[in-house]
Design a protein around this motif. Sequence first.
Motif, PDB file in Angstrom:
ATOM      1  N   ARG A 137      -9.044  -2.911 -16.505  1.00 46.88           N
ATOM      2  CA  ARG A 137      -8.573  -2.947 -17.900  1.00 46.88           C
ATOM      3  C   ARG A 137      -9.729  -2.779 -18.881  1.00 46.88           C
ATOM      4  N   ASN A 138     -10.911  -3.269 -18.527  1.00 48.51           N
ATOM      5  CA  ASN A 138     -12.070  -3.179 -19.423  1.00 48.51           C
ATOM      6  C   ASN A 138     -12.451  -1.736 -19.742  1.00 48.51           C
ATOM      7  N   PHE A 139     -12.140  -0.823 -18.849  1.00 52.66           N
ATOM      8  CA  PHE A 139     -12.531   0.579 -19.038  1.00 52.66           C
ATOM      9  C   PHE A 139     -11.476   1.386 -19.798  1.00 52.66           C
ATOM     10  N   LEU A 140     -10.325   0.780 -20.061  1.00 52.17           N
ATOM     11  CA  LEU A 140      -9.235   1.472 -20.755  1.00 52.17           C
ATOM     12  C   LEU A 140      -9.291   1.229 -22.262  1.00 52.17           C
ATOM     13  N   LYS A 141      -9.000   2.282 -23.012  1.00 55.50           N
ATOM     14  CA  LYS A 141      -8.813   2.119 -24.446  1.00 55.50           C
ATOM     15  C   LYS A 141      -7.540   1.307 -24.702  1.00 55.50           C
ATOM     16  N   THR A 142      -7.478   0.632 -25.826  1.00 56.75           N
ATOM     17  CA  THR A 142      -6.224  -0.009 -26.223  1.00 56.75           C
ATOM     18  C   THR A 142      -5.155   1.076 -26.357  1.00 56.75           C
ATOM     19  N   GLY A 143      -4.014   0.862 -25.727  1.00 51.33           N
ATOM     20  CA  GLY A 143      -2.972   1.873 -25.703  1.00 51.33           C
ATOM     21  C   GLY A 143      -3.091   2.832 -24.535  1.00 51.33           C
ATOM     22  N   GLY A 144      -4.164   2.673 -23.750  1.00 49.67           N
ATOM     23  CA  GLY A 144      -4.332   3.494 -22.557  1.00 49.67           C
ATOM     24  C   GLY A 144      -3.430   3.012 -21.429  1.00 49.67           C
ATOM     25  N   TYR A 145      -3.289   3.843 -20.416  1.00 52.89           N
ATOM     26  CA  TYR A 145      -2.348   3.564 -19.332  1.00 52.89           C
ATOM     27  C   TYR A 145      -3.048   3.337 -17.999  1.00 52.89           C
ATOM     28  N   ILE A 146      -2.387   2.553 -17.175  1.00 54.95           N
ATOM     29  CA  ILE A 146      -2.779   2.414 -15.780  1.00 54.95           C
ATOM     30  C   ILE A 146      -1.554   2.744 -14.931  1.00 54.95           C
ATOM     31  N   ALA A 147      -1.771   3.497 -13.860  1.00 58.58           N
ATOM     32  CA  ALA A 147      -0.673   3.877 -12.964  1.00 58.58           C
ATOM     33  C   ALA A 147      -1.179   3.807 -11.536  1.00 58.58           C
ATOM     34  N   VAL A 148      -0.580   2.920 -10.744  1.00 56.57           N
ATOM     35  CA  VAL A 148      -1.022   2.734  -9.362  1.00 56.57           C
ATOM     36  C   VAL A 148       0.190   2.631  -8.440  1.00 56.57           C
ATOM     37  N   SER A 149       0.024   3.075  -7.215  1.00 56.77           N
ATOM     38  CA  SER A 149       1.058   2.812  -6.210  1.00 56.77           C
ATOM     39  C   SER A 149       0.527   1.758  -5.257  1.00 56.77           C
ATOM     40  N   GLU A 150       1.415   0.879  -4.846  1.00 55.58           N
ATOM     41  CA  GLU A 150       1.017  -0.333  -4.141  1.00 55.58           C
ATOM     42  C   GLU A 150       2.089  -0.725  -3.126  1.00 55.58           C
ATOM     43  N   ALA A 151       1.650  -1.111  -1.922  1.00 62.38           N
ATOM     44  CA  ALA A 151       2.582  -1.609  -0.917  1.00 62.38           C
ATOM     45  C   ALA A 151       3.247  -2.880  -1.423  1.00 62.38           C
ATOM     46  N   SER A 152       4.575  -2.936  -1.327  1.00 67.95           N
ATOM     47  CA  SER A 152       5.323  -4.061  -1.896  1.00 67.95           C
ATOM     48  C   SER A 152       6.522  -4.412  -1.030  1.00 67.95           C
ATOM     49  N   TRP A 153       6.880  -5.682  -1.059  1.00 71.85           N
ATOM     50  CA  TRP A 153       8.094  -6.135  -0.365  1.00 71.85           C
ATOM     51  C   TRP A 153       9.308  -5.816  -1.200  1.00 71.85           C
ATOM     52  N   PHE A 154      10.387  -5.418  -0.541  1.00 72.75           N
ATOM     53  CA  PHE A 154      11.660  -5.196  -1.220  1.00 72.75           C
ATOM     54  C   PHE A 154      12.554  -6.438  -1.164  1.00 72.75           C
ATOM     55  N   THR A 155      12.234  -7.364  -0.301  1.00 72.54           N
ATOM     56  CA  THR A 155      13.054  -8.565  -0.096  1.00 72.54           C
ATOM     57  C   THR A 155      12.174  -9.807  -0.096  1.00 72.54           C
ATOM     58  N   GLU A 156      12.789 -10.950  -0.330  1.00 68.69           N
ATOM     59  CA  GLU A 156      12.044 -12.208  -0.295  1.00 68.69           C
ATOM     60  C   GLU A 156      11.742 -12.636   1.144  1.00 68.69           C
ATOM     61  N   GLU A 157      12.613 -12.239   2.070  1.00 67.82           N
ATOM     62  CA  GLU A 157      12.405 -12.595   3.476  1.00 67.82           C
ATOM     63  C   GLU A 157      12.486 -11.340   4.328  1.00 67.82           C
ATOM     64  N   ARG A 158      11.759 -11.319   5.451  1.00 68.93           N
ATOM     65  CA  ARG A 158      11.770 -10.174   6.362  1.00 68.93           C
ATOM     66  C   ARG A 158      11.400 -10.648   7.762  1.00 68.93           C
ATOM     67  N   PRO A 159      11.620  -9.804   8.760  1.00 70.79           N
ATOM     68  CA  PRO A 159      11.310 -10.182  10.138  1.00 70.79           C
ATOM     69  C   PRO A 159       9.831 -10.541  10.317  1.00 70.79           C
ATOM     70  N   VAL A 160       9.584 -11.452  11.223  1.00 72.51           N
ATOM     71  CA  VAL A 160       8.232 -11.964  11.448  1.00 72.51           C
ATOM     72  C   VAL A 160       7.256 -10.845  11.804  1.00 72.51           C
ATOM     73  N   GLU A 161       7.690  -9.891  12.631  1.00 69.96           N
ATOM     74  CA  GLU A 161       6.778  -8.847  13.093  1.00 69.96           C
ATOM     75  C   GLU A 161       6.181  -8.053  11.936  1.00 69.96           C
ATOM     76  N   ILE A 162       7.006  -7.617  11.013  1.00 71.47           N
ATOM     77  CA  ILE A 162       6.493  -6.812   9.907  1.00 71.47           C
ATOM     78  C   ILE A 162       5.801  -7.688   8.874  1.00 71.47           C
ATOM     79  N   ASP A 163       6.253  -8.907   8.708  1.00 70.24           N
ATOM     80  CA  ASP A 163       5.618  -9.843   7.784  1.00 70.24           C
ATOM     81  C   ASP A 163       4.177 -10.114   8.216  1.00 70.24           C
ATOM     82  N   GLU A 164       3.980 -10.387   9.495  1.00 68.29           N
ATOM     83  CA  GLU A 164       2.646 -10.680  10.004  1.00 68.29           C
ATOM     84  C   GLU A 164       1.746  -9.452   9.970  1.00 68.29           C
TER      85      GLU A 164
END
Length: 257
Positions: A137-164
């Motif tokens: 954020r320090n490198f962005l002008k006020t009104g500037g944008y940040i756009a990132v893609s990030e691994a995220s959960w779609f559910t609050e709970e999931r199978p142990v194998e993929i969770d671990e």
Amino acid sequence: MSDENKSIHEFDFKLICEYFSSIERQGPGSPEVTIKALSFIDNLTSESRIADIGCGTGGQTIVMAYHTPGHITGIDLFPTFVDLFNINANKLNLQDRMKGIVGSMDNLSFQREELDLIWSEGAIYNIGFERGMNEWRNFLKTGGYIAVSEASWFTEERPVEIDEFWKNAYPEIDTISRKVAQMQKAGYIPIATFVLPENCWTEHFYDPQISAQKNFLKKYAGNKTAEELIENQRHEAELYYKYKEFYGYVFYIGKKI
């Protein structure tokens, strides 16, 4: 492989660079997704300064250069990726619009409030989403944008194998709502979020690796580290097909307040 949850970072960096240099994208994504994310960014001009952090060989950067004005600096830790980035830019006559440099995302060389847009597809995990949101954020002008893609959960709970698996690979993986809250706390107005479609993983990331893996294993026959790297990638792909309803990549776009 003795430890199925072995992180890719534990493998030899030279082998990692060689392997991922052989495919167009170093993570899930597509030209269509890059263009869609760009559609939420306003007020860019030919004078705008853009940084693509963790740019890899520049697959998404080239798309950006074709679909948005401004000057783009790609930053990546691996010189092999940056060399290919600049070769690709020259081949497409984009060298005046985009340039790759070797650098670390936790020690960027930009001036304070120099940038109009910070971009990072599938790479912010290297520093951590929350830390990246705050420090960049320090490198962005006020009104500037940040756009990132990030691994995220779609559910609050999931199978142990993929969770671990994911908690070992990336402990900061979390739900979309919590990621948006982190973005807002860091001083951005959340502009948009959207889930990357399945073909970003299959057609644009895992499928191209099939032939690349065969060539890589042929070249490094008997090399245990190379074999484990490929086994790790194949295991990750298998888990995606098995558990894709529980997680994926999400684009997060915010505007600096």
